[in-house]
Design a protein around this motif. Structure first.
Motif, PDB file in Angstrom:
ATOM      1  N   LEU A 126       0.829  -1.208   0.000  1.00 28.74           N
ATOM      2  CA  LEU A 126       0.000   0.000   0.000  1.00 28.74           C
ATOM      3  C   LEU A 126       0.866   1.261   0.000  1.00 28.74           C
ATOM      4  O   LEU A 126       0.560   2.233  -0.709  1.00 28.74           O
ATOM      5  N   ARG A 127       1.941   1.246   0.762  1.00 33.19           N
ATOM      6  CA  ARG A 127       2.836   2.406   0.778  1.00 33.19           C
ATOM      7  C   ARG A 127       3.407   2.685  -0.612  1.00 33.19           C
ATOM      8  O   ARG A 127       3.511   3.840  -1.036  1.00 33.19           O
ATOM      9  N   ARG A 128       3.778   1.633  -1.327  1.00 29.40           N
ATOM     10  CA  ARG A 128       4.332   1.828  -2.674  1.00 29.40           C
ATOM     11  C   ARG A 128       3.267   2.377  -3.614  1.00 29.40           C
ATOM     12  O   ARG A 128       3.557   3.247  -4.450  1.00 29.40           O
ATOM     13  N   LEU A 132       3.213   6.014  -5.687  1.00 26.35           N
ATOM     14  CA  LEU A 132       2.953   6.179  -7.121  1.00 26.35           C
ATOM     15  C   LEU A 132       1.868   7.220  -7.362  1.00 26.35           C
ATOM     16  O   LEU A 132       1.949   8.015  -8.309  1.00 26.35           O
ATOM     17  N   TYR A 133       0.842   7.206  -6.528  1.00 27.90           N
ATOM     18  CA  TYR A 133      -0.199   8.236  -6.630  1.00 27.90           C
ATOM     19  C   TYR A 133       0.406   9.621  -6.424  1.00 27.90           C
ATOM     20  O   TYR A 133       0.127  10.564  -7.167  1.00 27.90           O
ATOM     21  N   ALA A 134       1.223   9.749  -5.370  1.00 30.73           N
ATOM     22  CA  ALA A 134       1.804  11.053  -5.039  1.00 30.73           C
ATOM     23  C   ALA A 134       2.688  11.572  -6.169  1.00 30.73           C
ATOM     24  O   ALA A 134       2.721  12.780  -6.444  1.00 30.73           O
ATOM     25  N   MET A 135       3.390  10.668  -6.848  1.00 29.21           N
ATOM     26  CA  MET A 135       4.246  11.076  -7.965  1.00 29.21           C
ATOM     27  C   MET A 135       3.439  11.695  -9.096  1.00 29.21           C
ATOM     28  O   MET A 135       3.928  12.524  -9.856  1.00 29.21           O
ATOM     29  N   ALA A 139      -4.512  11.801  -5.277  1.00 27.27           N
ATOM     30  CA  ALA A 139      -4.852  11.325  -3.924  1.00 27.27           C
ATOM     31  C   ALA A 139      -5.960  10.289  -4.066  1.00 27.27           C
ATOM     32  O   ALA A 139      -7.009  10.578  -4.652  1.00 27.27           O
ATOM     33  N   PRO A 140      -5.735   9.073  -3.600  1.00 24.34           N
ATOM     34  CA  PRO A 140      -6.752   8.025  -3.766  1.00 24.34           C
ATOM     35  C   PRO A 140      -7.967   8.283  -2.875  1.00 24.34           C
ATOM     36  O   PRO A 140      -7.837   8.792  -1.754  1.00 24.34           O
TER      37      PRO A 140
END
Length: 212
Positions: A126-128, A132-135, A139-140
């Protein structure tokens, strides 16, 4: 109380003291989303600040078994069945509402013996994904998918659950209005007998349209 995002072990201890918690359910989600772990006395939890469990626990099936001769499982879970070191995430502490005595649950992160996060543990994955979202500047948005079963009232925990009585359907109600005989308890409408039998014998209402 400080923001839970920055909850420290000192904050955690204070939180447990305030609520006089005596037991801690130390949990980690497996690959199917089922919570696994151990129940620790408060003193042992405070002294060790974590625990060890085999990494194979993460690969358990929903029925509590282990896959056999599964290539994907064997690629992830070491044949040595190494121990993982679990460290509590203080921000996840919560009371156990159904416990008779004050108890709490806390979710743990999984680490290898060298101090690195277990890469296939769900929280590590989940952290990874979040990274990827942050890059992308995203924001999910997450929502739960609620699944439940309706059962008849269970008055004894050692007895098996039984299906809930079938509610009266609209088709059955329409049939009962026309033919009261269909509501006899020996027919297929028996489950709805109690809820609609009174309706069947109720005098029909006539609408007075003379002055409408």
């Amino acid at each position: 109380m400080p923001n839970r995002k920055h909850f420290s072990y000192a904050d955690l201890d204070h939180w447990l003291d305030e609520r006089q918690v005596t037991e801690i359910e130390s949990l980690v989600p497996d690959l199917t989303g089922v919570a696994r772990g151990k129940i620790l006395p408060r003193a042992k939890f405070a002294d060790e600040r974590g625990m060890r469990i085999p990494e194979a626990v993460l690969g358990m099936t929903v029925t509590g078994n282990y896959p056999s001769d599964d290539a994907a499982y064997l690629r992830v879970i070491s044949a040595l069945d190494r121990d993982m070191v679990l460290r509590a995430d203080p921000a996840t502490i919560a009371l156990v509402p159904w416990a008779a005595d004050p108890a709490a649950q806390v979710i743990h992160d999984c680490y290898f013996a060298d101090g690195n996060l277990v890469d296939f543990a769900p929280r590590s994955v989940l952290r990874r994904v979040l990274k990827l979202y942050a890059m992308q500047g995203w924001a999910p948005l997450v929502r739960p998918e609620l699944e439940f079963y309706l059962s008849a009232r269970n008055v004894h925990p050692d007895q098996p659950l039984k299906p809930a009585p079938r509610p009266a359907t609209s088709n059955c109600r329409r049939a009962c209005r026309k033919h009261c005989a269909c509501c006899a308890p020996t027919t297929s409408c028996a489950p709805c007998w109690a809820s609609v039998s009174s309706m069947c014998t109720r005098p029909s209402r006539t609408r007075n349209t003379a002055n409408s």
